[in-house]
Design an enzyme around this catalytic site. Structure first.
Site, PDB file in Angstrom:
ATOM      1  N   ASN A  26      41.051  61.778  -1.408  1.00 11.14           N
ATOM      2  CA  ASN A  26      41.296  60.514  -0.708  1.00 11.14           C
ATOM      3  C   ASN A  26      42.758  60.089  -0.795  1.00 11.14           C
ATOM      4  OD1 ASN A  26      38.496  60.345  -0.118  1.00 11.14           O
ATOM      5  ND2 ASN A  26      38.112  59.387  -2.113  1.00 11.14           N
ATOM      6  N   ASN A  27      43.655  61.070  -0.672  1.00 13.82           N
ATOM      7  CA  ASN A  27      45.095  60.813  -0.621  1.00 13.82           C
ATOM      8  C   ASN A  27      45.644  60.175  -1.894  1.00 13.82           C
ATOM      9  OD1 ASN A  27      47.364  61.268   1.061  1.00 13.82           O
ATOM     10  ND2 ASN A  27      47.535  59.072   1.458  1.00 13.82           N
ATOM     11  N   CYS A  48      29.958  76.558 -22.482  1.00 16.49           N
ATOM     12  CA  CYS A  48      30.698  75.786 -23.478  1.00 16.49           C
ATOM     13  C   CYS A  48      31.875  76.596 -23.970  1.00 16.49           C
ATOM     14  CB  CYS A  48      29.774  75.434 -24.644  1.00 16.49           C
ATOM     15  SG  CYS A  48      30.614  74.776 -26.090  1.00 16.49           S
TER      16      CYS A  48
END
Length: 282
Positions: A268-269, A126
């Site tokens: 993913n492009n 944290c």
């Protein structure tokens, strides 16, 4: 060319970063045995030895024992316990391979450091608990105002380049990664650790100890971009932070306030820009 590796000085295949265990696994309704590689998780106690000869415990971090020297330097810098490499006079308990095999590192500091140990966060999970506000961050490091720019195609190539260099992840499937790229997409270092914040601290420590520039660089991370990731990137001077996963609301708020371009869901492009899009060339 995006993803070109120019100086991978960081060795992630260090002995001790993984262990082998015989496991049982299910196949076709039956159990078989095989060897499996497991990422090592061990505590690292970090002490500071000041000029007055007094030793103070700075923290205990659960980490993967590789590149401890970089981890310690990056952790101390991110925590504000050192202002730069010039504050460090030496390391004790860290061997020539950069690892503390005794899980206890002492850093010799040439200046007196005053802080309340009990008020500091000693767990790498944290970042905001008892820590910085935006105003505090901007006091330590002025708002990032570089005119650095990076091409969209270069951003899209970063995850693949980082993934190919993640030797420990490819072996175990159990660690996070952070990487240092320049804005031409050239990969300078990949750091892996069981804790994603530790991986970033290792990159920060690498830039400090090896004298690497961050003004025209990208910090790429394999997990989500939370507050502490953006905070560490800002304090180290990175103008661009890129992640394959999601940002948090506070990470976006911090990035917008301090001048960081935060790019997430790089996969993913495609990708999303959450702050300061002016640095990204379509």
């Amino acid at each position: 060319m995006a993803g070109e590796m120019v100086e991978m000085e960081v060795n992630e295949s260090a002995v001790g970063s993984s262990k082998t265990r015989v496991i049982s696994y299910l196949r076709n309704a039956g159990f078989l045995e095989a060897s499996d590689s497991i990422a090592v998780e061990e505590p690292l106690a970090i002490d500071i030895l000041g000029p007055d000869g007094i030793t103070v415990r700075a923290g205990v971090i659960m980490r993967t024992p590789v590149m401890d020297r970089y981890l310690v330097a990056g952790f101390l810098y991110s925590e504000g316990l050192i202002s730069g490499i010039s504050d460090i006079e030496g390391f004790e308990g860290v061997d020539e391979d950069g690892v503390s095999h005794q899980n206890h590192a002492t850093v010799k500091i040439g200046k007196r450091i005053g802080f309340n140990v009990n008020s500091r966060l000693l767990n790498s999970a944290c970042g905001i608990c008892g820590r910085s506000t935006i105003a505090d961050l901007l006091i330590r490091h002025g708002k990032i105002g570089t005119d650095t720019r990076i091409d969209s195609e270069t951003i899209l190539g970063l995850p693949t380049a980082m993934g190919r260099a993640q030797a420990l992840f490819l072996k175990t499937g159990g660690v996070h990664a952070a990487a240092l790229f320049d804005v031409q997409g050239r990969l300078h270092a990949v750091c892996e650790d069981i804790g994603r914040h530790n991986a970033v601290d290792k990159v920060v420590g690498y830039t400090l100890l090896e004298g690497k520039d961050t003004d025209n660089s990208v910090l790429m991370v394999s997990g989500r971009a939370g507050f502490e990731i953006v905070e560490k990137a800002f304090l180290a001077g990175f103008p661009i932070v890129s992640s394959v996963s999601a940002p948090s609301s506070l990470a976006i708020q911090i990035a917008e306030a301090v001048g960081i371009t935060l790019v997430c869901f790089v996969r993913n492009n495609r990708f999303n820009i959450y702050s300061h899009p002016e640095r990204i060339i379509p």
